[in-house]
Design a protein around this motif. Sequence first.
Motif, PDB file in Angstrom:
ATOM      1  N   PHE A 264       9.649  52.825   5.950  1.00  0.00           N
ATOM      2  CA  PHE A 264       9.756  53.526   7.235  1.00  0.00           C
ATOM      3  C   PHE A 264       8.345  53.833   7.720  1.00  0.00           C
ATOM      4  O   PHE A 264       7.399  53.161   7.290  1.00  0.00           O
ATOM      5  N   GLY A 265       8.176  54.770   8.614  1.00  0.00           N
ATOM      6  CA  GLY A 265       6.865  55.033   9.190  1.00  0.00           C
ATOM      7  C   GLY A 265       6.383  56.466   8.999  1.00  0.00           C
ATOM      8  O   GLY A 265       7.184  57.396   8.921  1.00  0.00           O
ATOM      9  N   VAL A 266       5.063  56.622   8.906  1.00  0.00           N
ATOM     10  CA  VAL A 266       4.446  57.949   9.001  1.00  0.00           C
ATOM     11  C   VAL A 266       3.547  57.943  10.230  1.00  0.00           C
ATOM     12  O   VAL A 266       2.766  57.009  10.443  1.00  0.00           O
ATOM     13  N   ALA A 267       3.683  58.964  11.047  1.00  0.00           N
ATOM     14  CA  ALA A 267       2.957  59.024  12.313  1.00  0.00           C
ATOM     15  C   ALA A 267       1.612  59.707  12.124  1.00  0.00           C
ATOM     16  O   ALA A 267       1.554  60.881  11.736  1.00  0.00           O
ATOM     17  N   ASN A 268       0.547  58.983  12.410  1.00  0.00           N
ATOM     18  CA  ASN A 268      -0.799  59.564  12.387  1.00  0.00           C
ATOM     19  C   ASN A 268      -1.159  60.205  13.713  1.00  0.00           C
ATOM     20  O   ASN A 268      -2.072  61.027  13.782  1.00  0.00           O
ATOM     21  N   GLN A 269      -0.456  59.799  14.764  1.00  0.00           N
ATOM     22  CA  GLN A 269      -0.697  60.349  16.096  1.00  0.00           C
ATOM     23  C   GLN A 269       0.649  60.693  16.729  1.00  0.00           C
ATOM     24  O   GLN A 269       1.573  59.873  16.718  1.00  0.00           O
ATOM     25  N   GLU A 270       0.742  61.887  17.284  1.00  0.00           N
ATOM     26  CA  GLU A 270       1.950  62.335  17.980  1.00  0.00           C
ATOM     27  C   GLU A 270       1.557  63.005  19.285  1.00  0.00           C
ATOM     28  O   GLU A 270       0.566  63.742  19.332  1.00  0.00           O
ATOM     29  N   THR A 271       2.311  62.740  20.329  1.00  0.00           N
ATOM     30  CA  THR A 271       2.121  63.506  21.554  1.00  0.00           C
ATOM     31  C   THR A 271       2.753  64.882  21.373  1.00  0.00           C
ATOM     32  O   THR A 271       3.499  65.127  20.427  1.00  0.00           O
ATOM     33  N   VAL A 272       2.449  65.767  22.293  1.00  0.00           N
ATOM     34  CA  VAL A 272       2.842  67.164  22.139  1.00  0.00           C
ATOM     35  C   VAL A 272       4.354  67.346  22.075  1.00  0.00           C
ATOM     36  O   VAL A 272       4.848  68.326  21.525  1.00  0.00           O
ATOM     37  N   GLN A 273       5.114  66.379  22.597  1.00  0.00           N
ATOM     38  CA  GLN A 273       6.568  66.477  22.536  1.00  0.00           C
ATOM     39  C   GLN A 273       7.073  66.496  21.099  1.00  0.00           C
ATOM     40  O   GLN A 273       8.179  66.952  20.835  1.00  0.00           O
ATOM     41  N   PHE A 274       6.267  65.993  20.165  1.00  0.00           N
ATOM     42  CA  PHE A 274       6.642  65.981  18.756  1.00  0.00           C
ATOM     43  C   PHE A 274       5.804  66.952  17.924  1.00  0.00           C
ATOM     44  O   PHE A 274       6.268  67.453  16.912  1.00  0.00           O
ATOM     45  N   SER A 275       4.571  67.188  18.345  1.00  0.00           N
ATOM     46  CA  SER A 275       3.652  67.964  17.510  1.00  0.00           C
ATOM     47  C   SER A 275       3.694  69.461  17.765  1.00  0.00           C
ATOM     48  O   SER A 275       3.236  70.239  16.927  1.00  0.00           O
ATOM     49  N   ALA A 276       4.228  69.886  18.898  1.00  0.00           N
ATOM     50  CA  ALA A 276       4.200  71.309  19.241  1.00  0.00           C
ATOM     51  C   ALA A 276       4.928  72.152  18.201  1.00  0.00           C
ATOM     52  O   ALA A 276       5.912  71.716  17.594  1.00  0.00           O
ATOM     53  N   ASP A 277       4.450  73.355  17.992  1.00  0.00           N
ATOM     54  CA  ASP A 277       5.068  74.261  17.033  1.00  0.00           C
ATOM     55  C   ASP A 277       6.516  74.567  17.388  1.00  0.00           C
ATOM     56  O   ASP A 277       7.317  74.896  16.512  1.00  0.00           O
ATOM     57  N   THR A 278       6.862  74.481  18.664  1.00  0.00           N
ATOM     58  CA  THR A 278       8.237  74.774  19.074  1.00  0.00           C
ATOM     59  C   THR A 278       9.212  73.669  18.723  1.00  0.00           C
ATOM     60  O   THR A 278      10.417  73.879  18.788  1.00  0.00           O
ATOM     61  N   VAL A 279       8.722  72.489  18.387  1.00  0.00           N
ATOM     62  CA  VAL A 279       9.602  71.383  18.025  1.00  0.00           C
ATOM     63  C   VAL A 279      10.114  71.624  16.614  1.00  0.00           C
ATOM     64  O   VAL A 279       9.339  71.716  15.666  1.00  0.00           O
ATOM     65  N   ALA A 280      11.422  71.714  16.471  1.00  0.00           N
ATOM     66  CA  ALA A 280      12.030  72.141  15.214  1.00  0.00           C
ATOM     67  C   ALA A 280      12.344  71.001  14.267  1.00  0.00           C
ATOM     68  O   ALA A 280      13.006  71.203  13.265  1.00  0.00           O
ATOM     69  N   PHE A 281      11.868  69.803  14.551  1.00  0.00           N
ATOM     70  CA  PHE A 281      12.108  68.691  13.638  1.00  0.00           C
ATOM     71  C   PHE A 281      10.793  68.053  13.235  1.00  0.00           C
ATOM     72  O   PHE A 281       9.790  68.154  13.939  1.00  0.00           O
ATOM     73  N   ASP A 282      10.808  67.415  12.071  1.00  0.00           N
ATOM     74  CA  ASP A 282       9.607  66.840  11.477  1.00  0.00           C
ATOM     75  C   ASP A 282       9.516  65.334  11.660  1.00  0.00           C
ATOM     76  O   ASP A 282       8.495  64.725  11.319  1.00  0.00           O
ATOM     77  N   GLY A 283      10.569  64.735  12.167  1.00  0.00           N
ATOM     78  CA  GLY A 283      10.596  63.294  12.359  1.00  0.00           C
ATOM     79  C   GLY A 283      11.875  62.895  13.052  1.00  0.00           C
ATOM     80  O   GLY A 283      12.653  63.751  13.494  1.00  0.00           O
ATOM     81  N   LEU A 284      12.089  61.607  13.151  1.00  0.00           N
ATOM     82  CA  LEU A 284      13.220  61.094  13.909  1.00  0.00           C
ATOM     83  C   LEU A 284      13.842  59.911  13.177  1.00  0.00           C
ATOM     84  O   LEU A 284      13.130  59.071  12.632  1.00  0.00           O
ATOM     85  N   MET A 285      15.182  59.855  13.176  1.00  0.00           N
ATOM     86  CA  MET A 285      15.900  58.736  12.574  1.00  0.00           C
ATOM     87  C   MET A 285      16.730  58.042  13.654  1.00  0.00           C
ATOM     88  O   MET A 285      17.695  58.599  14.167  1.00  0.00           O
ATOM     89  N   GLY A 286      16.329  56.829  13.997  1.00  0.00           N
ATOM     90  CA  GLY A 286      17.085  56.051  14.962  1.00  0.00           C
ATOM     91  C   GLY A 286      18.264  55.367  14.290  1.00  0.00           C
ATOM     92  O   GLY A 286      18.122  54.778  13.209  1.00  0.00           O
ATOM     93  N   LEU A 287      19.423  55.430  14.930  1.00  0.00           N
ATOM     94  CA  LEU A 287      20.646  54.867  14.369  1.00  0.00           C
ATOM     95  C   LEU A 287      21.250  53.788  15.252  1.00  0.00           C
ATOM     96  O   LEU A 287      22.432  53.486  15.159  1.00  0.00           O
ATOM     97  N   ALA A 288      20.418  53.210  16.143  1.00  0.00           N
ATOM     98  CA  ALA A 288      20.815  51.985  16.834  1.00  0.00           C
ATOM     99  C   ALA A 288      20.628  50.830  15.851  1.00  0.00           C
ATOM    100  O   ALA A 288      20.396  51.034  14.662  1.00  0.00           O
ATOM    101  N   GLN A 289      20.719  49.600  16.318  1.00  0.00           N
ATOM    102  CA  GLN A 289      20.568  48.450  15.431  1.00  0.00           C
ATOM    103  C   GLN A 289      19.088  48.135  15.213  1.00  0.00           C
ATOM    104  O   GLN A 289      18.261  48.319  16.109  1.00  0.00           O
ATOM    105  N   SER A 290      18.762  47.632  14.023  1.00  0.00           N
ATOM    106  CA  SER A 290      17.366  47.405  13.670  1.00  0.00           C
ATOM    107  C   SER A 290      16.710  46.320  14.520  1.00  0.00           C
ATOM    108  O   SER A 290      15.480  46.217  14.535  1.00  0.00           O
ATOM    109  N   THR A 291      17.492  45.526  15.245  1.00  0.00           N
ATOM    110  CA  THR A 291      16.900  44.555  16.169  1.00  0.00           C
ATOM    111  C   THR A 291      16.089  45.254  17.249  1.00  0.00           C
ATOM    112  O   THR A 291      15.241  44.639  17.887  1.00  0.00           O
TER     113      THR A 291
END
Length: 493
Positions: A264-291
């Motif tokens: 999977f991936g580790v993010a070295n760069q995140e925009t504020v939509q993911f990095s802000a302290d108010t964001v209550a999640f540490d990552g994202l799991m996509g469940l569409a098809q791997s294509t």
Amino acid sequence: MQLLIVFAVLLACILNSTPSDAIPARARRQPRADPRMITMPLKRLYIPRADVHPQLLLQQHINRGNKRLARMTGRSEPLEHELRAEMHKRMYILENGSVNASRISTEAGSKFSRRNSRHHSKPAAEAASNSSTSTGGGVSPLDIQAAENGGLTAAKVPTANNTLGLAIDADDVGYIATIQIGTPPQNFNILMDSGSADFWVGSETCQSQQGTCGNHTFLGSNSSSSFVQSNQNFNVTYGSGAVAGVICQDNVNIAGLQLNNHTFGVANQETVQFSADTVAFDGLMGLAQSTLSNQGVLTPVESLASNGLISSAISSFKISRLADQLNDGQVTFGGLDSTKFVANTLVTIPNVSKVGFWEGAIDAITVNGQDTSMTGRTAILDTGTTLIIAPPSDTLAVMTMLGGKCDTQQCTIPCTSNASVALSFGNASFSIDSRDMALLPVDVNNPTGDCTAGIQAGTIGTNTEWLVGDVFLKNAYFSVDTQNNQISLAKLS
């Protein structure tokens, strides 16, 4: 004028600080004791926004939905100045209209405290435990207070095997699950999204526009002895926000099922939509098809199936609604939880998306049982989108039949409306609860006035494509099968 200036200062944050919305034969009844079927917990995001008026947050959802639909349909996204113009119009309405905007805190500005929100456990329902949840009487105080104050409503302990509960944040926005990664294992709060196909968490070296990536849990060699980093880069751009990083391998535990050396991936760069302290999640799991994956690897559910840990690459969702106070939401991997739906209502339809989304043909769209005569429509079913975004002509037709109206800013319906909208798939009709169609009063002090509608017009896409989010999905059991490229829907039990 002073209030308008304050709103303008907040505008940059509002446009780009949404909780991340991701973008870029089915087993009809699995035995409950099947060891190859698992169900994992979803938690609702808790992101208190006392500094932002709920109507501005609703405009956020509309803007985000339009961007998301553009990416899904391969068309140009709305320009930033167009999105800003929509926010400015919304602020003008608040400044000059009947909405009481004086409650917005100017002290908070664009500074958010994740320490106060990330582990907050006070149920939103506590503030309005005696509030009515019935339809027809306007929006209940429960929903209004949840929209204004946030708060996490914990899930009840589930009774099904391999099932973990869903907690609800505020008034039904964003769903996260807790999984374990690394050696020793750490808990990561992960946003679950059927509208994307990449799985990532923040890296120990993660950086953002604000410097570090906030008060999150991170992954790397310092925290995990089993972590292996590659030299392969990845980047993903979503409806709001973007991440970039490298592909890695580590041990991932999903509801007790161990995926060793998962890629999977580790993010070295995140925009504020993911990095802000108010964001209550540490990552994202996509469940569409791997294509659809930008990383070019299997999704976790596909890996679980390929490793024989579940019987098939199936993801099944029961999306909970705060107003019901049932708190029984969940996501199931490997099959369907037959306790959550009425068995004889289950329909299975082919996935018509050519790129990896979950898109089904809509047989009919009705309002109060009356056919709208719309044919040839398709719906991208997306747990990562709050609203329904439909072509303008379709939206206007539905709003007119609902007794609502649309202007250049938004579509509204009476908060007291009992009108019913239904979408049909596989010759089965699924009605949308009227509470989901009347989202929030335009004037929060008038819960029986006009409400922002759960369906909004999208200027992106063809005149036949709908983006159908949680407004609809809260009203059906929703399951997707990668191996058979099928979508199943059923009425909730």
